[in-house]
Enzyme design. Structure first.
Site, short mmCIF file in Angstrom:
data_model
loop_
_atom_site.label_atom_id
_atom_site.label_comp_id
_atom_site.label_asym_id
_atom_site.label_seq_id
_atom_site.Cartn_x
_atom_site.Cartn_y
_atom_site.Cartn_z
N TYR A 91 0.84 -1.96 0.38
CA TYR A 91 0.05 0.24 -0.25
C TYR A 91 0.99 1.10 0.34
CZ TYR A 91 -3.76 3.36 0.94
OH TYR A 91 -4.99 4.10 1.77
N LYS A 151 0.67 4.05 -2.95
CA LYS A 151 1.12 5.23 -1.94
C LYS A 151 2.04 6.49 -2.65
CE LYS A 151 -3.76 5.16 -1.59
NZ LYS A 151 -4.78 5.30 -2.19
P1 NAP Z 1 -13.59 2.12 0.90
O1 NAP Z 1 -14.30 2.82 2.12
O2 NAP Z 1 -12.80 0.69 0.71
O3 NAP Z 1 -14.22 2.32 -0.83
C1 NAP Z 1 -13.10 2.10 -2.12
C2 NAP Z 1 -14.02 2.62 -3.52
O4 NAP Z 1 -13.03 2.00 -4.19
C3 NAP Z 1 -15.37 2.29 -3.50
O5 NAP Z 1 -16.06 2.79 -4.15
C4 NAP Z 1 -15.07 0.70 -3.95
O6 NAP Z 1 -15.91 0.48 -5.35
C5 NAP Z 1 -14.14 1.11 -5.23
N1 NAP Z 1 -13.20 0.26 -5.88
C6 NAP Z 1 -12.29 -0.90 -5.08
N2 NAP Z 1 -11.51 -0.83 -6.26
C7 NAP Z 1 -11.58 -0.80 -7.21
C8 NAP Z 1 -10.95 -1.01 -8.78
N3 NAP Z 1 -10.65 -1.89 -8.95
N4 NAP Z 1 -12.00 -0.44 -9.43
C9 NAP Z 1 -13.04 0.54 -9.54
N5 NAP Z 1 -13.09 1.56 -7.91
C10 NAP Z 1 -12.71 0.37 -7.33
O7 NAP Z 1 -12.35 3.67 1.36
P2 NAP Z 1 -12.25 4.75 1.66
O8 NAP Z 1 -11.67 4.76 2.51
O9 NAP Z 1 -12.70 5.89 1.16
O10 NAP Z 1 -11.04 4.84 0.24
C11 NAP Z 1 -10.86 5.57 -0.61
C12 NAP Z 1 -8.94 6.22 -1.27
O11 NAP Z 1 -8.26 7.00 0.23
C13 NAP Z 1 -8.42 4.63 -1.09
O12 NAP Z 1 -7.62 4.90 -2.44
C14 NAP Z 1 -7.47 5.05 0.12
O13 NAP Z 1 -6.25 4.07 -0.29
C15 NAP Z 1 -7.95 6.23 0.47
N6 NAP Z 1 -7.34 6.42 2.02
C16 NAP Z 1 -7.98 6.37 2.34
C17 NAP Z 1 -7.93 6.10 4.03
C18 NAP Z 1 -8.80 6.25 5.32
O14 NAP Z 1 -8.63 6.20 6.07
N7 NAP Z 1 -10.43 5.66 5.10
C19 NAP Z 1 -6.88 7.00 4.50
C20 NAP Z 1 -5.65 7.26 3.51
C21 NAP Z 1 -6.14 6.86 2.08
P3 NAP Z 1 -17.22 -1.00 -4.28
O15 NAP Z 1 -17.84 -0.30 -4.01
O16 NAP Z 1 -18.12 -1.51 -6.14
O17 NAP Z 1 -16.11 -1.74 -4.38
#
Ligand code: NAP
Length: 247
Positions: A155, A159
C-alpha cells in the site's frame, strides 16, 4: 465554492471518501460520474442523492485496474458530458500483511488498483483534457506513502508512487492548463479502517495532534478546494489531511 457548469468523475465514488467527494462537488454545483467496481446498489444510492440536489449524476461500472475498462469509463463519461473538468482518482484497496507473509497477489492487487488504476484513468482522459486546455486531476494518496507503515509495504509503495506520478504528470501537462495534485489523508473513518483492531486504532490516536480520527468530509473539503479556481496556481503538490499524524 462555485463549480457551476463543471463536470467531475470520481473513481470509487460509491462508498467512503469517494462518496463524500461526489456529494460535496455536487453540492457546490458540479455534475458527477460515479465509478465503482462491484457495489451497484451503493453507487445508485449516491446517484439518487445527487439527483435530489438537482444535479445530474451517472454511475459507471469499471474495474480501473484494467486499461480497457478505464478507457470505457472515460468514453462513456464523455457520452454523458461534453467535457470533464475534474478527475478524482480515489479508488483504492488494502491487502495488509508483513512482508514475510505477504503473498505475491496481495502485492500485485494493491499496485494494480491503486497505482496502475491511477495511471489507466489519467492516461485515458489526458488527450481530451489537453484539447479542452483545462482540467484538475486530484489523486488520493495516503500519509503512509510519505511515512511508511509496517504491514503495508504494498500500500505504501502504491501511495508513494502516486505522489511521484502526480509531480511528473503536473510537469508534463501544466502548460496545457491542467493541474495535477495529490491528497494524503491520515486515519479516516471509513469501511477501509473499520476493520482494524482497537489496539491499532488506539496507537494511531496517540499520535494524532488533533486527538481524533478524520472524516471523509475532511478529505472531500480538500478535494473541493483543489477542484475550484481558488487553487488555480497550485499544481504538483500533495496536501496532507491527517490531523497532525505525520508531523
Ligand atoms: P472504501 O470505503 O473501501 O471504498 C473504496 C472504493 O473504491 C469503493 O467505491 C470501491 O467500489 C472502489 N474500488 C475498489 N476497487 C476498485 C476498482 N478496481 N475499480 C474501481 N473502483 C474500485 O475506501 P476509502 O476509505 O473511502 O478510501 C478511498 C481512497 O482513500 C483510497 O484510495 C484509499 O487508499 C485512500 N485513503 C483512505 C484512508 C482511510 O483512512 N480510509 C487513508 C488514506 C488514504 P465498490 O463499492 O464497487 O467496491
Amino acid at each position: 465554492m462555485n463549480l457551476n457548469g463543471k463536470n467531475a468523475i470520481i473513481t470509487g465514488g460509491s462508498r467512503g471518501i469517494g462518496k463524500e467527494i461526489a456529494l460535496i462537488l455536487a453540492k457546490n454545483g458540479a455534475d458527477i460520474v460515479i465509478n465503482y467496481s462491484n457495489n451497484a446498489k451503493k453507487a445508485t444510492e449516491v446517484v439518487d442523492m445527487i439527483k435530489d440536489m438537482g444535479r445530474n449524476a451517472y454511475a459507471i461500472k469499471a474495474d480501473i485496474s484494467k486499461m480497457d475498462e478505464a478507457k470505457k469509463l472515460i468514453k462513456e463519461a464523455y457520452e454523458k458530458f461534453e467535457k470533464i473538468d475534474i478527475l478524482v482518482n480515489n479508488a483504492g484497496i488494502t491487502r495488509d500483511n508483513l512482508i514475510m507473509r505477504m503473498k505475491e497477489e496481495e502485492w500485485d492487487d494493491v499496485i494494480e488498483v491503486n497505482l496502475k488504476g491511477t495511471f489507466n484513468v489519467s492516461k485515458s482522459i489526458i488527450r481530451k483534457m489537453m484539447k479542452q486546455k483545462s482540467g484538475s486531476i486530484i489523486n488520493i494518496s495516503s500519509v503512509v506513502g510519505i511515512t511508511g507503515n509496517p504491514g503495508q509495504c504494498n500500500y505504501a509503495a502504491s501511495k508513494a508512487g502516486i505522489i511521484g506520478f502526480t509531480k511528473s504528470l503536473s510537469k508534463e501537462i501544466g502548460k496545457k492548463n491542467i493541474r495535477v495534485n495529490a491528497i494524503a489523508p491520515g486515519f479516516i473513518q471509513t469501511e477501509m479502517t473499520d476493520n482494524l483492531n482497537e489496539d491499532i486504532k488506539e496507537e494511531y490516536l496517540k499520535n494524532i495532534s488533533l486527538g481524533k480520527f478524520g472524516s471523509a468530509l475532511d478529505v472531500a473539503n480538500a478535494v473541493l478546494f483543489l477542484s475550484s479556481d481558488l487553487s488555480q496556481y497550485i499544481t504538483g503538490q500533495t496536501i496532507v489531511v491527517d490531523g497532525g499524524l505525520s508531523v
